[in-house]
Design an enzyme around this catalytic site. Structure first.
Site, PDB file in Angstrom:
ATOM      1  N   PHE A  34      -8.431 -10.254  -1.770  1.00  0.00           N
ATOM      2  CA  PHE A  34      -8.155  -9.391  -2.918  1.00  0.00           C
ATOM      3  C   PHE A  34      -9.415  -9.146  -3.744  1.00  0.00           C
ATOM      4  CE2 PHE A  34      -3.416 -10.755  -3.178  1.00  0.00           C
ATOM      5  CZ  PHE A  34      -3.108  -9.850  -2.183  1.00  0.00           C
ATOM      6  N   GLN A 100      -1.602 -20.058   0.711  1.00  0.00           N
ATOM      7  CA  GLN A 100      -1.453 -19.143  -0.425  1.00  0.00           C
ATOM      8  C   GLN A 100      -1.204 -17.731   0.096  1.00  0.00           C
ATOM      9  OE1 GLN A 100      -4.914 -20.148  -3.337  1.00  0.00           O
ATOM     10  NE2 GLN A 100      -5.391 -21.057  -1.369  1.00  0.00           N
ATOM     11  N   ASP A 103       1.055 -13.357   4.493  1.00  0.00           N
ATOM     12  CA  ASP A 103       1.004 -12.466   5.654  1.00  0.00           C
ATOM     13  C   ASP A 103       1.782 -12.954   6.862  1.00  0.00           C
ATOM     14  OD1 ASP A 103      -0.659 -14.499   6.667  1.00  0.00           O
ATOM     15  OD2 ASP A 103      -2.484 -13.425   6.131  1.00  0.00           O
ATOM     16  N   HIS A 118       2.975 -18.982  -2.267  1.00  0.00           N
ATOM     17  CA  HIS A 118       3.172 -17.716  -2.993  1.00  0.00           C
ATOM     18  C   HIS A 118       4.280 -16.854  -2.380  1.00  0.00           C
ATOM     19  CE1 HIS A 118      -1.226 -18.139  -4.581  1.00  0.00           C
ATOM     20  NE2 HIS A 118      -0.372 -18.788  -5.335  1.00  0.00           N
ATOM     21  N   CYS A 129      21.376  -9.628  -6.966  1.00  0.00           N
ATOM     22  CA  CYS A 129      22.262 -10.693  -6.479  1.00  0.00           C
ATOM     23  C   CYS A 129      21.540 -11.738  -5.630  1.00  0.00           C
ATOM     24  CB  CYS A 129      23.411 -10.098  -5.683  1.00  0.00           C
ATOM     25  SG  CYS A 129      22.885  -9.360  -4.113  1.00  0.00           S
ATOM     26  N   THR A 188     -10.689 -20.332   0.979  1.00  0.00           N
ATOM     27  CA  THR A 188     -10.086 -20.141  -0.348  1.00  0.00           C
ATOM     28  C   THR A 188     -11.118 -20.441  -1.433  1.00  0.00           C
ATOM     29  OG1 THR A 188      -8.302 -20.832  -1.833  1.00  0.00           O
ATOM     30  CG2 THR A 188      -9.009 -22.461  -0.201  1.00  0.00           C
ATOM     31  N   ASN A 213     -15.635 -22.516   4.965  1.00  0.00           N
ATOM     32  CA  ASN A 213     -15.740 -21.261   4.221  1.00  0.00           C
ATOM     33  C   ASN A 213     -17.092 -20.637   4.540  1.00  0.00           C
ATOM     34  OD1 ASN A 213     -15.742 -19.192   2.129  1.00  0.00           O
ATOM     35  ND2 ASN A 213     -14.241 -20.434   1.018  1.00  0.00           N
TER      36      ASN A 213
HETATM   37  P1  NAD Z   1      -9.147 -16.375  -2.105  1.00  0.00           P
HETATM   38  O1  NAD Z   1      -9.212 -17.470  -3.050  1.00  0.00           O
HETATM   39  O2  NAD Z   1      -8.066 -16.413  -1.108  1.00  0.00           O
HETATM   40  O3  NAD Z   1     -10.634 -16.237  -1.403  1.00  0.00           O
HETATM   41  C1  NAD Z   1     -10.990 -15.822  -0.165  1.00  0.00           C
HETATM   42  C2  NAD Z   1     -12.024 -16.847   0.370  1.00  0.00           C
HETATM   43  O4  NAD Z   1     -12.203 -16.651   1.761  1.00  0.00           O
HETATM   44  C3  NAD Z   1     -13.430 -16.784  -0.257  1.00  0.00           C
HETATM   45  O5  NAD Z   1     -13.810 -18.081  -0.661  1.00  0.00           O
HETATM   46  C4  NAD Z   1     -14.344 -16.294   0.899  1.00  0.00           C
HETATM   47  O6  NAD Z   1     -15.651 -16.841   0.832  1.00  0.00           O
HETATM   48  C5  NAD Z   1     -13.588 -16.830   2.081  1.00  0.00           C
HETATM   49  N1  NAD Z   1     -13.796 -16.135   3.355  1.00  0.00           N
HETATM   50  C6  NAD Z   1     -13.937 -14.795   3.569  1.00  0.00           C
HETATM   51  N2  NAD Z   1     -14.040 -14.539   4.879  1.00  0.00           N
HETATM   52  C7  NAD Z   1     -13.957 -15.735   5.525  1.00  0.00           C
HETATM   53  C8  NAD Z   1     -13.969 -16.125   6.899  1.00  0.00           C
HETATM   54  N3  NAD Z   1     -14.089 -15.226   7.908  1.00  0.00           N
HETATM   55  N4  NAD Z   1     -13.853 -17.434   7.189  1.00  0.00           N
HETATM   56  C9  NAD Z   1     -13.743 -18.374   6.206  1.00  0.00           C
HETATM   57  N5  NAD Z   1     -13.710 -18.051   4.884  1.00  0.00           N
HETATM   58  C10 NAD Z   1     -13.812 -16.755   4.552  1.00  0.00           C
HETATM   59  O7  NAD Z   1      -9.159 -15.084  -2.921  1.00  0.00           O
HETATM   60  P2  NAD Z   1      -8.368 -13.738  -3.003  1.00  0.00           P
HETATM   61  O8  NAD Z   1      -8.549 -12.921  -1.781  1.00  0.00           O
HETATM   62  O9  NAD Z   1      -8.743 -13.141  -4.297  1.00  0.00           O
HETATM   63  O10 NAD Z   1      -6.827 -14.150  -3.039  1.00  0.00           O
HETATM   64  C11 NAD Z   1      -6.101 -14.312  -4.179  1.00  0.00           C
HETATM   65  C12 NAD Z   1      -4.716 -14.745  -3.771  1.00  0.00           C
HETATM   66  O11 NAD Z   1      -4.086 -13.721  -2.985  1.00  0.00           O
HETATM   67  C13 NAD Z   1      -4.700 -15.972  -2.916  1.00  0.00           C
HETATM   68  O12 NAD Z   1      -3.515 -16.636  -3.181  1.00  0.00           O
HETATM   69  C14 NAD Z   1      -4.688 -15.393  -1.528  1.00  0.00           C
HETATM   70  O13 NAD Z   1      -4.212 -16.302  -0.567  1.00  0.00           O
HETATM   71  C15 NAD Z   1      -3.781 -14.186  -1.705  1.00  0.00           C
HETATM   72  N6  NAD Z   1      -4.128 -13.207  -0.673  1.00  0.00           N
HETATM   73  C16 NAD Z   1      -3.446 -13.296   0.487  1.00  0.00           C
HETATM   74  C17 NAD Z   1      -3.784 -12.472   1.529  1.00  0.00           C
HETATM   75  C18 NAD Z   1      -3.029 -12.639   2.811  1.00  0.00           C
HETATM   76  O14 NAD Z   1      -1.835 -12.966   2.783  1.00  0.00           O
HETATM   77  N7  NAD Z   1      -3.711 -12.455   3.935  1.00  0.00           N
HETATM   78  C19 NAD Z   1      -4.803 -11.518   1.392  1.00  0.00           C
HETATM   79  C20 NAD Z   1      -5.468 -11.439   0.168  1.00  0.00           C
HETATM   80  C21 NAD Z   1      -5.119 -12.312  -0.868  1.00  0.00           C
END
Ligand code: NAD
Length: 255
Positions: A34, A100, A103, A118, A129, A188, A213
């Site tokens: 995001f 978190q 998907d 989440h 309902c 994360t 990460n």
């Molecule tokens: P986040 O805290 O989930 O951060 C993403 C992290 O992934 C960062 O630290 C980044 O350095 C790391 N990253 C990026 N590519 C990577 C890779 N190939 N391998 C390992 N690490 C990698 O931050 P967000 O995206 O702002 O998410 C906010 C919230 O929304 C969280 O709860 C997140 O799980 C959720 N979200 C979920 C999805 C999904 O369901 N796929 C997508 C976007 C956000």
């Protein structure tokens, strides 16, 4: 000893291992995070996911929800990191995943014990309902989708800004942090509360924290014991392959 070898040692000695995953684990499945430079929030204002805004502007919010979370995210497939974690669970080397993400890719990869902190995008829930429907049964050509039972508005079963963490995922996730002796953090930033407090609780309860990460996170200098820098698919695969071959060597020596 290399960092990977240190991680293998910790995993071999552990009796309860939990993975804690964020958006980064799904980036290589084509789902952007995001936040950050390539993040979805650079393209869209996240206000449409605020529960109060959604209630007042339901059709408008639903148009974006459909586009992002169903037309686009719904097509994504699990990657090697998701599959390797499912393999670890199957081999008895991973007891739980706290994700978190919304998907559904851990489940698509075959993981069973997944706490969706989440919620998830798989189901829609009625705001009137509380009936629940798999999204595959609902026609999203007409928005907003309506509950067959009471005529109420359906919303995705993931939490919007302003909503509570779902049970039992909330309670179970904190329980895992109390009883696991290794926590593997994957992709994360640790910026989302209250999810980000879970690894801190695990550390307080003496878990070894292994972090995977591409960049340092809020956890790295605060609680991480072993930082494995790199893409989730590559590092998780290397870890699981080495863990498997180590186990075979170990079994061989003992027979
Ligand atoms: P986040 O805290 O989930 O951060 C993403 C992290 O992934 C960062 O630290 C980044 O350095 C790391 N990253 C990026 N590519 C990577 C890779 N190939 N391998 C390992 N690490 C990698 O931050 P967000 O995206 O702002 O998410 C906010 C919230 O929304 C969280 O709860 C997140 O799980 C959720 N979200 C979920 C999805 C999904 O369901 N796929 C997508 C976007 C956000």
């Amino acid at each position: 000893m290399t960092l990977i070898d240190q991680a293998i040692e910790a995993l071999k000695l552990a009796s309860r291992i939990t993975a804690f995953t964020g958006a980064g684990i799904s980036v290589e499945s084509g789902i952007p995070p995001f936040r950050g430079a390539t993040g979805l929030w650079n393209q869209y204002n996240p206000i449409f996911l605020d529960i109060h805004y959604f209630k007042k502007n339901t059709s408008e919010s639903w148009k974006l929800i459909k586009k992002i979370f169903y037309d686009f995210m719904g097509e994504a497939k699990p990657n090697d990191a998701h599959f390797r974690l499912a393999q670890m669970e199957n081999a008895g080397k991973l007891q739980a995943i706290i994700t978190q993400n919304i998907d559904n890719l851990h489940q698509k990869a075959g993981s069973l014990n997944v706490y969706e902190f989440h919620g998830n995008s798989r189901d829609l829930v009625c705001m009137g309902c509380a009936s629940r429907f798999p999204v595959t049964e609902i026609n999203l050509k007409v928005l907003p989708p309506i509950c067959k039972n009471c005529g109420g508005i359906l919303k995705p079963d993931f939490i919007f800004f302003g909503e509570a963490i779902p049970e039992p995922a909330n309670t179970r996730s904190f329980q895992e942090a109390e009883i696991s002796d290794v926590f593997i953090l994957i992709g994360t930033t640790g910026e989302i509360m209250p999810a980000s407090t879970i690894p801190f609780l695990a550390k307080k309860n003496r878990a070894t924290i292994i972090e995977i990460n591409i960049a340092e996170s809020n956890f790295t200098s605060a609680i991480t014991d072993i930082f494995l820098k790199g893409k989730a698919t590559e590092i998780v695969s290397e870890l699981v392959e080495k863990l498997n071959s180590n186990r075979l060597n170990y079994d061989h020596k003992n027979h």
